[in-house]
Scaffold this active site. Structure first.
Site, PDB file in Angstrom:
ATOM      1  N   CYS A 431      -4.926  56.621  16.456  1.00 49.32           N
ATOM      2  CA  CYS A 431      -5.670  57.803  16.796  1.00 49.32           C
ATOM      3  C   CYS A 431      -5.818  58.583  17.935  1.00 49.32           C
ATOM      4  CB  CYS A 431      -7.500  57.730  16.213  1.00 49.32           C
ATOM      5  SG  CYS A 431      -7.366  57.092  14.570  1.00 49.32           S
ATOM      6  N   GLU A 433      -5.502  56.759  21.538  1.00 47.75           N
ATOM      7  CA  GLU A 433      -6.673  55.618  22.170  1.00 47.75           C
ATOM      8  C   GLU A 433      -5.397  55.473  23.589  1.00 47.75           C
ATOM      9  OE1 GLU A 433      -7.634  55.097  18.693  1.00 47.75           O
ATOM     10  OE2 GLU A 433      -5.739  54.052  18.679  1.00 47.75           O
TER      11      GLU A 433
END
Length: 787
Positions: A431, A433
């Site tokens: 997402c 990270e």
């Protein structure tokens, strides 16, 4: 797109995802055989991987240019019974559930009933996890205080660097053999363990070369039978490519992409890692090949684009392995979160945007597929032209690409101890990270339900949903004289539950290190070969474990409401507030309206609320950051939800911000849905008040009406919004460009909106495939029509 790509795209998007028992059956077959006896665990895993690749079906789709499938065909997803074992009931649920379902035929059920379940029952990693973890961990997990990523998936949230573009697998095997030769059995007590790990890596590397050779032979056979001279020539070239790579270093643009794809299939065949690996900064990796061949006249832009489009389809052919139970609730999607990184800066700090960046943006725009995900890194070094180009894709309502701050990513990685070169070559995966690509094992361990901890604090350690004592006895809140007393109690509960989570993480780390090494993934990530230590055991150059906080907007508004109405304005007593929550605001309608409309809220550049956001951030950060992992690394924080804000909301009763029982929480670091009323500029100012640089990623959603981005002025304004947020050190922004009215129509008449794609939380999905709760949550997000 041309006719070939159009047909391949249609095939990829029209086939219903299905569960394949092929991998599970081959794995079980090997484990039951004499060949599996008397082997060290790393070698056992490597030889089982080899057995699968030697026997899995070769799939060559008609007209495709890149070969290799995860399962026996497009949209067929394998299972991983050594990690988690599906029951017959699970398979029935997967087959029949309304959303994110998988076809499961009777043959698959029979194989499971007769072969898979009898062998693996009681032997899975999931079984070991729930056997070894203490009662307080299990209680907190069941209460919905946190989730656990590794209970149905393996670690492996990582990204490939540039290794494969510089070395073939034969070169890597030679490195491994030299390392084995130089082991010091006299002075190194771990020399034997290292030898077994290195042997396993060598077996895994040879297995992928042999897998590619199988494809080469199959392509040659097809070429010999092919009547169409154009396709015959293509198949012959593809056979030659599969013979050269991955054994050897790629020499062409085409070879580089096929090489990566074989590696990708290898990683997701070995285990089912969270976020199925990705090539990272693809425009940087491909540029030297592209430039050389364009100059030599051996490649055209159109041909490069066609190969990339075929490559894109391969990602979309691979739905994520089926999830059940809580794991399905925290991430219920077919998407497997491969995230292509574009733009940013080079290793020397200069602008990295190039002609391949723009070519890939063209591919993203034209293909319009859920997978792979795409992101653009934006640096102050990048031009406005680049930003306007990707905004023209975003404005179509596709939800891709997401937008990341290069300078923030670099600062985050430097703060974590990475070198400047590794930081500049890094980016984001999954997402949002952050990681050092090709050099880091950064593992997401689960989501943490921050508002649930407040609910337990307000009930003196009792979970009101179950009436069980779940937390600490931190005092009757009705006796708190000041807001600080409440915050102190909340912080104690946070520390308590996060210590439980971290302790569990360390136990799970050892379970995977001892029982589920990944020799194939290990040979790809620096410095696993040099250290002769597995990826799952701390072999990588850098090792990080993240805990993802959920509900920052919700917890801010809940605490702000308590502070404002109970301690400052004395609108209501604590007893009155608790009674209102217990009754889900029945008989408290006017008071709830006050909470919703006349209370400071996060997302409005209101320091009263935003100072509480900062306070919660510090509590969360201090409870996690720097705590050691069992892999020799440290724990760090992220703030993102995937779909877990829906699940977490379902286990929480009414809360002081006016939210009713069971309603989803805020997602990422976005404001509570509908609570931001001062426009997007106020949102980014609120969001920027936390220190993003001390995280490993934060997620901010914004929703705009399509009309706002129809004009050049609208595009210009969004560009300035992005630049402004990133100057404030914001990490990430993503956009939905769609009206609530359109979404409501799609929910009511899904048959008319099959192709409507929305941004959920770090990924795209078809709106009609989302659960009703998630659809409603996206509809409620504030709709901006200007700055």
């Amino acid at each position: 797109m041309n006719e070939r790509i159009s047909k391949l795209r249609k095939q990829s998007t029209s086939i219903k995802p299905s569960v394949s028992a092929e991998r599970a059956q081959l794995l079980t077959e090997f484990y039951k055989s004499d060949n599996a006896k008397n082997l060290s665990i790393p070698v056992l895993r490597a030889r089982s991987f080899k057995h699968i690749l030697e026997n899995k079906k070769i799939c060559i789709n008609h007209g495709e240019l890149i070969v290799g499938e995860r399962g026996p065909g497009p949209q067929a997803t394998p299972t991983y019974p050594e990690i988690t074992l599906h029951s017959i009931k699970d398979l029935d649920i997967l087959n029949s559930r309304k959303k994110v379902s998988f076809n499961v035929d009777e043959e698959t059920k029979t194989i499971y009933k007769n072969e898979i379940i009898p062998f693996w029952k009681g032997k899975t990693i999931r079984d070991k996890i729930f056997t070894e973890l203490p009662e307080e961990w299990v209680a907190a997990y069941k209460a919905g205080i946190f989730t656990e990523f590794q209970e149905q998936r393996a670690p492996g949230h990582t990204v490939l660097g540039d290794k494969i573009y510089k070395k073939g697998f034969l070169n890597i095997i030679e490195e491994i053999q030299i390392k084995i030769k130089n082991l010091d059995f006299c002075n190194d007590p771990k020399a034997f363990d290292k030898k077994e790990e290195l042997k396993a890596m060598e077996i895994a590397a040879e297995a992928l070369i042999n897998f590619a050779t199988r494809y080469s032979k199959a392509l040659s056979e097809l070429s010999n039978k092919e009547k169409n001279p154009f396709r015959k020539k293509e198949l012959k070239e593809m056979a030659a490519i599969c013979k050269r790579v991955p054994a050897n270093r790629p020499q062409t643009f085409y070879e580089a992409l096929q090489y990566y794809w074989f590696v990708h299939v290898g990683v997701i065949t070995e285990v089912n890692p969270w976020d199925s690996f990705n090539p990272g900064r693809l425009d940087q990796h491909l540029l030297p090949f592209y430039q050389k061949e364009i100059k030599d006249g051996t490649l055209t832009k159109d041909k490069a684009k066609e190969i990339l489009q075929s490559f894109w389809i391969k990602f979309n052919n691979h739905p994520a392995p089926p999830k059940i139970g809580i794991t399905a609730k925290e991430s219920n999607t077919y998407t497997d979160f491969s995230l292509i990184n574009l733009g940013g800066v080079k290793e020397d700090g200069s602008d990295a945007v190039n002609e391949v960046t723009y070519l890939i943006l063209d591919v993203i725009e034209e293909m319009r597929l859920l997978q792979p995900g795409s992101m653009v890194q934006v640096s102050k070094k990048n031009t406005d032209q680049y930003i306007k180009r990707f905004l023209k894709i975003i404005k179509t309502g596709y939800g891709q690409p997401s937008v990341f701050n290069t300078e923030a990513i670099i600062q985050e990685l430097l703060r974590q101890g990475k070198s400047i070169a590794d930081a500049r070559n890094g980016g984001a995966s999954g997402c949002v990270e952050t990681g050092a690509f090709g050099k880091e094992a950064y593992i997401l361990t689960g989501y943490f339900n921050i508002p649930k901890v407040l609910e337990i604090t307000l009930n003196n350690g009792i979970d009101p949903r179950t009436k069980k004592i779940t937390g600490l006895k931190t005092g009757n809140p009705e006796k708190f004289k000041t807001f600080d007393e409440l915050i102190n109690a909340f912080e104690k509960q946070m520390n308590y539950f996060l210590d439980i989570k971290i302790s569990g993480n360390n136990i799970i780390d050892r379970i995977f290190a001892q029982n589920m090494p990944v020799p194939f993934l290990s040979l790809l990530i620096d410095d696993c070969i040099n250290n002769a230590i597995d990826y799952n055991d701390g072999g990588a150059k850098y090792n990080t474990s993240y805990i993802q906080g959920v509900g920052l907007g919700s917890i801010t508004d809940e605490l702000a409401a308590i502070k404002y109405h109970i301690f400052d304005k004395k609108t209501i007593s604590m007893n009155g507030m608790l009674d209102a929550l217990d009754k889900n605001f029945k008989d408290y309608g006017e008071f709830r309206k006050l909470l919703l409309d006349d209370t400071p809220k996060y997302g409005n550049d209101n320091d009263y609320a935003d100072n509480i956001t900062k306070q919660v951030f510090e509590i969360y950060y201090n409870a996690i950051n720097g705590k050691p992992t069992a892999r020799g690394g440290v724990h760090r924080i992220n703030l993102l939800p995937t779909t877990c804000h829906v699940y977490f909301g379902s286990v929480i009763g009414a809360m002081p911000d006016g939210r009713k029982t069971g309603v989803p929480l805020s997602e990422g670091i976005s404001p509570v849905q509908g609570a931001d009323r001062q426009g997007p500029t106020a949102v980014i100012k609120s969001a920027a008040k936390i220190d993003h640089i001390r995280t490993g990623g934060t997620l901010l959603n914004q929703k705009f009406t399509p009309s706002f981005l129809e004009t050049d002025e609208g595009i210009e304004n969004i560009m300035h919004l992005i630049r402004s947020y990133f100057r404030l050190d914001g990490h990430h922004m993503q956009f939905n460009v769609v009206t609530a009215d359109t979404l409501k129509k799609a929910k009511k008449h899904p048959e008319n909106y099959r192709d409507l794609i929305v941004r959920v939380a770090g990924y795209n999905d078809y709106f009609v495939d989302l659960t009703d709760e998630l659809q409603d949550e996206i509809i409620r997000r504030t709709e901006q029509n200007g700055l």
